[in-house]
Motif scaffolding. Structure first.
Motif, PDB file in Angstrom:
ATOM      1  N   ARG A  12       0.832  -1.192   0.000  1.00  0.00           N
ATOM      2  CA  ARG A  12       0.000   0.000   0.000  1.00  0.00           C
ATOM      3  C   ARG A  12       0.875   1.253   0.000  1.00  0.00           C
ATOM      4  O   ARG A  12       0.571   2.229  -0.685  1.00  0.00           O
ATOM      5  N   GLN A  13       1.957   1.244   0.758  1.00  0.00           N
ATOM      6  CA  GLN A  13       2.841   2.402   0.823  1.00  0.00           C
ATOM      7  C   GLN A  13       3.396   2.728  -0.560  1.00  0.00           C
ATOM      8  O   GLN A  13       3.424   3.891  -0.977  1.00  0.00           O
ATOM      9  N   GLU A  14       3.817   1.690  -1.292  1.00  0.00           N
ATOM     10  CA  GLU A  14       4.331   1.911  -2.650  1.00  0.00           C
ATOM     11  C   GLU A  14       3.231   2.449  -3.562  1.00  0.00           C
ATOM     12  O   GLU A  14       3.468   3.327  -4.391  1.00  0.00           O
ATOM     13  N   SER A  15       2.028   1.922  -3.406  1.00  0.00           N
ATOM     14  CA  SER A  15       0.928   2.341  -4.267  1.00  0.00           C
ATOM     15  C   SER A  15       0.549   3.793  -4.023  1.00  0.00           C
ATOM     16  O   SER A  15       0.306   4.553  -4.964  1.00  0.00           O
ATOM     17  N   VAL A  16       0.501   4.201  -2.756  1.00  0.00           N
ATOM     18  CA  VAL A  16       0.184   5.603  -2.469  1.00  0.00           C
ATOM     19  C   VAL A  16       1.265   6.510  -3.048  1.00  0.00           C
ATOM     20  O   VAL A  16       0.976   7.571  -3.618  1.00  0.00           O
ATOM     21  N   ARG A  17       2.515   6.095  -2.932  1.00  0.00           N
ATOM     22  CA  ARG A  17       3.614   6.895  -3.472  1.00  0.00           C
ATOM     23  C   ARG A  17       3.472   7.058  -4.980  1.00  0.00           C
ATOM     24  O   ARG A  17       3.680   8.148  -5.528  1.00  0.00           O
ATOM     25  N   LYS A  18       3.098   5.984  -5.672  1.00  0.00           N
ATOM     26  CA  LYS A  18       2.911   6.065  -7.121  1.00  0.00           C
ATOM     27  C   LYS A  18       1.716   6.950  -7.470  1.00  0.00           C
ATOM     28  O   LYS A  18       1.746   7.704  -8.450  1.00  0.00           O
ATOM     29  N   GLY A  19       0.667   6.858  -6.671  1.00  0.00           N
ATOM     30  CA  GLY A  19      -0.482   7.723  -6.915  1.00  0.00           C
ATOM     31  C   GLY A  19      -0.147   9.181  -6.683  1.00  0.00           C
ATOM     32  O   GLY A  19      -0.552  10.055  -7.451  1.00  0.00           O
ATOM     33  N   LEU A  20       0.617   9.445  -5.638  1.00  0.00           N
ATOM     34  CA  LEU A  20       1.022  10.815  -5.321  1.00  0.00           C
ATOM     35  C   LEU A  20       1.887  11.392  -6.437  1.00  0.00           C
ATOM     36  O   LEU A  20       1.789  12.591  -6.758  1.00  0.00           O
ATOM     37  N   ALA A  21       2.707  10.555  -7.043  1.00  0.00           N
ATOM     38  CA  ALA A  21       3.575  11.020  -8.131  1.00  0.00           C
ATOM     39  C   ALA A  21       2.767  11.450  -9.352  1.00  0.00           C
ATOM     40  O   ALA A  21       3.261  12.224 -10.178  1.00  0.00           O
ATOM     41  N   ALA A  22       1.528  10.955  -9.475  1.00  0.00           N
ATOM     42  CA  ALA A  22       0.684  11.313 -10.616  1.00  0.00           C
ATOM     43  C   ALA A  22      -0.130  12.575 -10.364  1.00  0.00           C
ATOM     44  O   ALA A  22      -0.851  13.031 -11.253  1.00  0.00           O
ATOM     45  N   VAL A  23      -0.023  13.140  -9.170  1.00  0.00           N
ATOM     46  CA  VAL A  23      -0.775  14.349  -8.835  1.00  0.00           C
ATOM     47  C   VAL A  23       0.016  15.584  -9.272  1.00  0.00           C
ATOM     48  O   VAL A  23       1.182  15.736  -8.896  1.00  0.00           O
ATOM     49  N   PRO A  24      -0.567  16.467 -10.061  1.00  0.00           N
ATOM     50  CA  PRO A  24       0.152  17.662 -10.518  1.00  0.00           C
ATOM     51  C   PRO A  24       0.608  18.532  -9.352  1.00  0.00           C
ATOM     52  O   PRO A  24      -0.019  18.558  -8.289  1.00  0.00           O
ATOM     53  N   GLU A  25       1.686  19.254  -9.558  1.00  0.00           N
ATOM     54  CA  GLU A  25       2.244  20.095  -8.495  1.00  0.00           C
ATOM     55  C   GLU A  25       1.338  21.270  -8.148  1.00  0.00           C
ATOM     56  O   GLU A  25       1.518  21.907  -7.106  1.00  0.00           O
ATOM     57  N   THR A  26       0.345  21.552  -8.998  1.00  0.00           N
ATOM     58  CA  THR A  26      -0.599  22.631  -8.694  1.00  0.00           C
ATOM     59  C   THR A  26      -1.537  22.263  -7.556  1.00  0.00           C
ATOM     60  O   THR A  26      -2.195  23.137  -6.991  1.00  0.00           O
ATOM     61  N   VAL A  27      -1.621  20.988  -7.234  1.00  0.00           N
ATOM     62  CA  VAL A  27      -2.487  20.531  -6.153  1.00  0.00           C
ATOM     63  C   VAL A  27      -1.822  20.829  -4.816  1.00  0.00           C
ATOM     64  O   VAL A  27      -0.658  20.504  -4.600  1.00  0.00           O
TER      65      VAL A  27
END
Length: 264
Positions: free
Chosen positions: A105-120
């Motif tokens: 889960r930790q790896e998955s959240v990290r990958k999801g976070l990496a897909a979030v634009p920096e404007t967020v």
């Protein structure tokens, strides 16, 4: 549902995405028995994951939802989401993207976070196995982060007394376990999701806390290890986690009540 990544930071409306929700959905859910991953199990004919995405997209503050699929199942999840459009009271300006996850889960959240634009600036992390969280709870968590709290979790007071025990392992597994303490129930809370974070705080936690064993299962706990204050806002009884077959029965009952009362 739109499932096209938008790394430029704009939702379908063309406005910058300010709050994003990351939904890790890569787990197998073995406690629900063999079959499809837990997040893809049907609930009143609709996969739990779709219910969870709708709950996040229904929030006025969320303009981007990142679904983290099993490592080899991103295409399947994308097709599934495309088959269930956002509807009803949900906005049509929410962007939904799908990315492959990791082994934990930790790896998955990290990958999801990496897909979030920096404007967020605000990121919510929500369990796909909590498909019925009310939109008001989502809004309350996001609002608390926007008001200055770097980490926010919804939670409920405990109704059961909790005991600390000395676990029996190895050859003694299964034997009666001695009680070593009784925490004061008034000081305890049962934590739910979505957990909300200032983006920089969550990124720092994932960059700092090393992956150990099966990894962290609670992002707020990772933030605590940084020495950052985590605050609690009221949770909701319908934001329970669907983990065992009996939970599915309860979830079906909640949906039936919603349909009867609200036409949901």
């Amino acid at each position: 549902m739109s499932a096209t990544p938008d790394h430029g930071g704009s939702g379908a409306s063309g406005r910058p995405a300010r709050t994003a929700a990351v939904i890790p959905a890569a787990g197998r859910g073995v406690r629900l028995g063999p079959g499809a991953p837990k997040a893809l199990r049907p609930l009143s004919g609709t996969p739990m994951l779709v219910h969870a995405v709708r709950a996040m997209a229904g929030s006025r503050s969320v303009s981007l939802v990142v679904v983290v699929a099993p490592p080899d199942g991103a295409d399947e999840v994308r097709r599934l989401l495309d088959a269930y459009p956002l509807s009803g009271s949900l906005t049509d300006t929410t962007e939904v993207v799908v990315v492959p996850g990791g082994e934990t889960r930790q790896e998955s959240v990290r990958k999801g976070l990496a897909a979030v634009p920096e404007t967020v600036t605000t990121v919510l992390v929500h369990d796909a196995a909590r498909p019925l969280v009310p939109v008001d709870t989502v809004d309350a968590v996001a609002a608390a982060v926007r008001d200055g709290s770097p980490a926010v979790v919804p939670a409920l007071p405990l109704t059961d007394t909790v005991k600390r025990v000395e676990p029996r392992t190895g050859e003694r597994a299964g034997e009666p376990e001695p009680v070593v303490g009784t925490p004061e129930r008034a000081l305890l809370r049962a934590v739910q999701t979505p957990q909300g974070f200032d983006r920089a705080t969550l990124v720092a936690a994932h960059e700092t806390i090393a992956l150990e064993g099966e990894g962290a299962t609670d992002d707020a706990g990772m933030v605590e290890r940084l020495g950052v204050e985590v605050v609690v806002v009221p949770g909701h009884e319908e934001a329970f986690k669907v983990t065992r077959p009996l939970d599915l029965v309860l979830a079906e009952a909640v949906l039936a009540r919603r349909r009867a009362n609200d036409g949901f």
